[in-house]
Design an enzyme around this catalytic site. Structure first.
Site, short mmCIF file in Angstrom:
data_model
loop_
_atom_site.label_atom_id
_atom_site.label_comp_id
_atom_site.label_asym_id
_atom_site.label_seq_id
_atom_site.Cartn_x
_atom_site.Cartn_y
_atom_site.Cartn_z
N ILE A 1 0.83 -1.16 0.07
CA ILE A 1 -0.18 0.13 0.06
C ILE A 1 0.79 1.27 -0.05
O ILE A 1 0.33 2.33 -0.10
CB ILE A 1 -0.88 0.16 1.08
CG1 ILE A 1 -0.26 -0.01 2.55
CG2 ILE A 1 -1.95 -1.20 1.09
CD1 ILE A 1 -1.08 -0.09 3.58
N GLY A 2 2.06 1.07 0.15
CA GLY A 2 2.89 2.24 -0.10
C GLY A 2 4.51 1.89 0.14
O GLY A 2 4.86 0.83 0.31
N GLU B 1 11.16 5.42 3.39
CA GLU B 1 12.41 5.52 3.35
C GLU B 1 13.14 3.91 4.08
O GLU B 1 14.20 3.84 3.76
CB GLU B 1 13.04 6.70 4.55
CG GLU B 1 12.71 6.45 5.93
CD GLU B 1 12.97 7.64 6.85
OE1 GLU B 1 12.75 7.51 8.12
OE2 GLU B 1 13.21 8.76 6.07
N PHE B 2 12.20 3.27 4.80
CA PHE B 2 13.00 2.04 5.30
C PHE B 2 12.65 0.97 4.27
O PHE B 2 13.47 -0.06 4.05
CB PHE B 2 12.28 1.77 6.47
CG PHE B 2 10.65 2.02 6.51
CD1 PHE B 2 10.22 3.25 6.88
CD2 PHE B 2 9.71 1.00 5.91
CE1 PHE B 2 8.83 3.54 6.80
CE2 PHE B 2 8.41 1.42 5.88
CZ PHE B 2 8.06 2.49 6.26
N LYS C 1 5.35 -2.84 8.06
CA LYS C 1 6.71 -2.06 7.42
C LYS C 1 7.63 -3.14 7.35
O LYS C 1 7.91 -3.91 8.42
CB LYS C 1 6.88 -0.95 8.53
CG LYS C 1 5.96 0.04 8.42
CD LYS C 1 6.60 1.43 9.55
CE LYS C 1 5.78 2.52 9.48
NZ LYS C 1 6.40 3.65 10.28
N ASP D 1 8.64 15.23 14.90
CA ASP D 1 8.34 15.03 13.38
C ASP D 1 6.73 15.12 13.39
O ASP D 1 6.28 14.26 12.46
CB ASP D 1 8.81 13.97 12.92
CG ASP D 1 8.61 14.10 11.26
OD1 ASP D 1 8.64 13.12 10.57
OD2 ASP D 1 8.41 15.09 10.76
#
Length: 987
Positions: free
Chosen positions: A627-628, A631-632, A653, A746
């Site tokens: 789904i996406g 950076e990792f 992830k 962040d």
């Protein structure tokens, strides 16, 4: 035509291979037709006649040995038994019989005892031990195969037709077997007997070779191998497999991963791997075809995995083997200089030939020509370049720091990604210029003579100046830690090449520059040199320093002893003290206040991962779709099914391949952080997977994704009260984090996730971000390489890297603006540097369209320049709760909304009471009109009464937000008309 012929030939080869692979092969164990001598089979009969071996002719008139019998009486059995037949590993065999049978009605015999059938038996044995009496001539111990009936019967005057029957025997397990024929009242001739079994022939398919296979069951697995010049990927791949059916035919397609090696392509329908012809290549394993060599490259032999660049052409180290070869660019064209005293601006046109690449850059070489006829030498370090001397992306460079009245030679060189591979230097264009004689030369050789706690004595070389006498020197010195701020830099003049800088701060580093002045004016400042003042007045204070160190060490030792004693006492009484406990590294202070533990404080960061994150078996997780990406690595949606629990969706992830140990620790650090949080507005960690690759972090699945994109997709679809509810959830989550002493760093709408119930949850807890300096567009960069725009970051965090809960409050104000503008980009298309400059000048974002005034004022409170003046998250949650309970206040909106053409709000100079006639005018001028009714009800009806207000008065009026207190008191104090000094702002 040749290509067409090759394709036709390949088609017929494929068709022939398919047909051969689908036809079973037969291996004959016995065939009486091929026997050249008597068969001498064993017969048994209790009465005449017996089976008789005779010679006869087959259908092709070949001499064959046959057996025949014609019984008049069917009351007795007549047996015929073959010799031992070796089964040769077959588990089942086939018996093909050619025989004739006389019709009973054509015989002169009793019809009831006449038969037109016979029986077939077999007997298994590991040895050839059959005799005339063993095994016994009866159905048991023999195994009956079938009663064979004739399809065609011989009759007088009729056509002679031969019967053909094929019967299957099995399963067989011993070394061999005997065939036995039993006739009871039949008149027949056994013309031939053929015993055989079926096997799958050797087969080549899908780049795999399978051997000849004898089926030993319904299906027999056959293990193959890759064809020549083919291999299977992976360290320990499983060999190719295919199944052989009991009928001797291959079943379905093979299970194989064989692919052609680099330099080879599949040919003849994946029957072989053929070497790539000259001029073609294949860089990787696979079933794909060979490709034509990229431009400017070639191959010298067949079977090439890469094409070699032609002479004069190269590939960069980052180029793959399938990219064209390129060459260095030609020289830049038409360099044009603009000389201004001792500085130079140099422009040029791009090369005619870029070499076939897009990564063009330029370098400038400077040489100083001191005297005519002598060789020019490289310029010194005092010459400066903007943007740089090498790696220039544009076609313009500014150069300063040149000597006056000096000839310079500048060479502009063009380079690209393959310039380093070329043995020749980069192509360049040279131009000569001469600087003005009227400018003083640069001052060099600046050095320190002496230093004290508050002064520096410096001196420098006297410049050689033949045109004008040096009248004076100017010295510029700035505190290094405060940068080039105007109030941190000072100037001094000196009539000689020495100066004493006094009134300096103790133990402070200063950046010093010197320039000379002549009748032509000031020259340029020389190179900046760093000097530091001493920490003590003189060396006589050294004994005091030693004494102080000894005292400090003694006090430290005393504190350690006391701390150890307290620790032991508390450890003994720990069960009696419910107010302080330690569980899994999370310290509970007071009654249930959990404090965040930084995983990087552990000696082994993996210990923090094991302590705060639950390891999940990879078999419990099923990945459904990507789904996406981040950076990792990739972000996937999947299902988590833990035994005993309900299956639910999770976000996964994954850590991309090729990671370093540090990247793996940083990736898992987010899990050890999330594992410490339990709050409905914080993303929940389900667990981690580290025992297999790839490494995964599993969190709850948020159906609506990131908040910023969700708002843009639903622009204008939510009411203000719904948006306030979202903001309240985010503030509640941040309040929880701040109470745990965790600074997010962040906070942005992109890092807020939304579920199907519109519940917003704070996510993205990555660490180790650092500020990229020396950049026109500064950004924070995380340890895994992702860049974070600074337009969400508080000014003190940008300038001094001071991240606190107050800097998170600033970021929350930006999130409020994003939510109320339905995902608009903060500051629109302004560059990051323009945003920094605007904030430093006290400009702020205007209200979004239809934004309630109260909410925009809360944003401005979050954007107070002084971080101590910003509200806490607890104040923000309380303020939003009041709004939700009083939705009518959301109907008061700003007159005009924000947009890319709308100017930023200037917060620098709020109107003072003197410019306003009434209390209401004054409050509206400073954006505090919400308190107008409060002031009037409390009796503050004139500006004269307002000027006596202090902090305690504001608290009595119910004005508790620190930012509002400061704005009101600052406006009063600005005129100097306040009779009573205001108290400190209460935080």
């Amino acid at each position: 035509m040749e290509l067409f012929s090759r394709n036709v030939a390949a088609f017929w080869i494929i068709l022939l291979e398919f047909l051969l692979g689908s036809v079973a092969e037969e291996e004959v164990l016995m065939n009486t037709k091929t026997e050249t001598s008597d068969l001498k089979w064993t017969t048994h009969s209790r009465s005449k006649p017996e089976w008789e071996e005779v010679s006869g002719l087959d259908e092709e008139n070949n001499s064959v040995r046959t057996y025949q019998i014609c019984q008049a009486d069917g009351s007795s059995s007549h047996w015929l038994r073959s010799k031992l037949i070796e089964r040769r590993g077959a588990s089942q065999v086939y018996v093909e019989l050619f025989f004739t049978m006389v019709e009973c009605s054509s015989r002169n015999t009793h019809h009831r005892s006449c038969k037109e059938t016979f029986n077939l038996y077999y007997y298994q044995s590991d040895t050839d031990d059959a005799t005339a009496t063993h095994p016994a001539w009866m159905e048991n111990p023999y195994t009956k195969v079938d009663t064979v009936a004739a399809d065609f019967l011989l009759r007088k005057g009729g056509e002679k037709k031969v019967n053909v029957k094929t019967l299957r025997l099995g399963p067989l397990s011993k070394r061999g077997f005997y065939l036995a024929f039993q006739a009871q009242g039949a008149c027949m001739a056994l013309l031939s007997v053929r015993v055989f079994f079926k096997k799958c022939p050797a087969l080549t398919r899908s780049l795999s070779v399978f051997p000849e296979t004898v089926p030993r069951s319904l299906v027999q697995e056959a293990v193959g191998q890759c064809v020549a010049n083919a291999a299977q990927p992976g360290p320990s791949p499983r060999p190719p497999k295919m199944f052989c059916g009991e009928d001797g035919q291959w079943v379905d397609q093979p299970t194989t991963t064989c692919t052609c090696l680099p330099g080879f392509e599949a040919s003849h329908g994946e029957l072989e791997c053929r070497a790539c012809p000259v001029g073609l290549f294949k860089m990787g394993s696979g079933t794909g075809p060979c490709s034509v060599c990229p431009e400017n490259s070639q191959t010298g032999e067949t079977g090439s995995a890469a094409c070699v660049c032609r002479s004069g052409f190269y590939r960069a180290l980052s180029d793959s083997a399938d990219t064209p070869c390129t060459r260095p660019p030609s020289s830049p064209r038409s360099p044009v200089p603009q000389v201004n005293d001792t500085s130079l601006t140099l422009e040029w046109s791009e090369p005619l030939d870029s070499g076939g690449r897009s990564d063009l850059s330029y370098s400038v070489e400077c040489r100083m020509c001191s005297t005519p006829g002598s060789p020019c030498t490289l310029c010194s370090d005092g010459v400066n370049y903007r943007p740089s001397q090498t790696g220039i992306q544009g076609r313009r460079v500014s150069i300063w720091g040149l000597r006056p009245h000096t000839t310079y030679s500048f060479t502009v060189m063009a380079l690209n990604g393959v310039s380093a591979q070329s043995q020749q230097g980069p192509a360049g264009e040279t131009i000569n210029i001469t600087t003005s004689p009227n400018v003083p030369v640069l001052v060099s050789g600046l050095r320190k003579s002496t230093a004290t706690e508050s002064s520096l004595t410096l001196y420098w070389n006297t410049p050689t100046q033949s045109h004008y006498r040096i009248l004076q020197y100017q010295i510029r010195y700035c505190e290094k830690e405060r940068g080039s701020e105007e109030n941190s830099c000072h100037y001094m003049e000196s009539n000689n090449n020495e100066v004493v800088l006094s009134d300096l701060r103790r133990a402070t580093q200063y950046e010093v520059q010197v320039r000379a002045r002549t009748f032509a004016g000031y020259g340029s400042f020389g190179k900046a040199i760093l000097f530091r003042t001493l920490p003590d007045e003189d060396d006589s204070s050294s004994p005091l320093l030693v004494t102080g160190i000894l005292i400090a060490m003694g006090m430290l030792l005393l504190i350690i002893v006391i701390g150890a004693a307290i620790y032991c006492i508390r450890k003994q009484n720990n069960y009696k003290d419910p107010e302080l406990s330690d569980k899994n590294g999370q310290y509970l202070m007071g009654q249930g206040v959990k404090v965040y533990i930084d995983p990087f404080t552990y000696e082994d960061p993996n210990e923090a991962v094991r302590e705060f994150a639950k390891e999940i078996d990879v078999s419990c997780v099923k990945i459904e779709e990507v789904i996406g990406a981040g950076e990792f690595g990739e972000v996937c949606r999947g299902r988590l099914r833990i035994p005993g629990k309900k299956e639910n969706y999770v976000a996964i992830k994954t850590l991309k391949g090729g990671y370093t140990d540090k990247q793996r620790r940083d990736f898992l650090a987010e899990a050890s952080i999330m594992g410490q949080f339990q709050h409905p507005n914080i993303i929940h960690l389900e667990g981690i997977i580290t025992a297999s690759c790839p490494v995964m972090i599993l969190t709850e699945f948020m159906e609506n994704g990131a908040l910023d994109s969700f708002l843009r997709l639903n622009d204008g679809q939510f009411t203000p009260i719904q948006l306030v509810g979202m903001l309240r959830g985010i503030a509640s989550g941040m309040k929880y984090l701040s109470e745990m002493s965790y600074v997010h760093r962040d906070l942005a709408a992109r890092n807020i996730l939304v579920n199907s119930n519109l519940v917003c949850k704070v996510s993205d807890f990555g660490l180790s971000r650092f500020l990229q300096e020396n950049s026109s567009d500064p950004t924070y960069t995380s340890s895994l390489g992702g860049k974070i725009p600074i337009r969400w970051t508080a000014p003190e965090a940008i300038a001094f890297r001071k991240f606190t809960c107050a800097s998170d409050v600033w970021s929350y104000g930006i999130v409020m603006w994003e939510v109320m503008s339905f995902g608009e980009r903060p500051y629109w298309d302004m560059s990051n540097q323009d945003v920094i400059n605007a904030i430093e000048q006290d400009y702020r974002l205007p209200p979004p369209p239809d934004c309630p005034t109260y909410l925009h004022q809360l944003m401005l409170d979050c954007w107070q320049k002084e971080r101590t003046a910003r509200p806490r998250f607890a104040n923000i949650v309380s303020a939003l709760d009041k709004l939700i309970r009083n939705p009518a206040s959301l109907k008061i909106t700003a007159q005009e909304g924000a947009g890319p053409s709308h100017p930023l709000l200037d917060q620098r100079s709020p109107l003072t009471p003197s410019s306003c006639g009434t209390v209401g005018d004054w409050l509206r001028a400073i954006k505090m009109e919400r308190y107008e009714e409060t002031f009037l009800q409390a009796g503050y009806t004139s500006m004269q009464l307002v000027t006596h207000i202090n902090t305690e008065d504001l608290l009595r009026l119910g004005i508790t937000l620190a930012g509002h207190q400061k704005k009101i008191l600052s406006s009063i104090e600005a005129l100097g008309i306040q009779n009573k000094a205001p108290g400190n702002v209460l935080y």
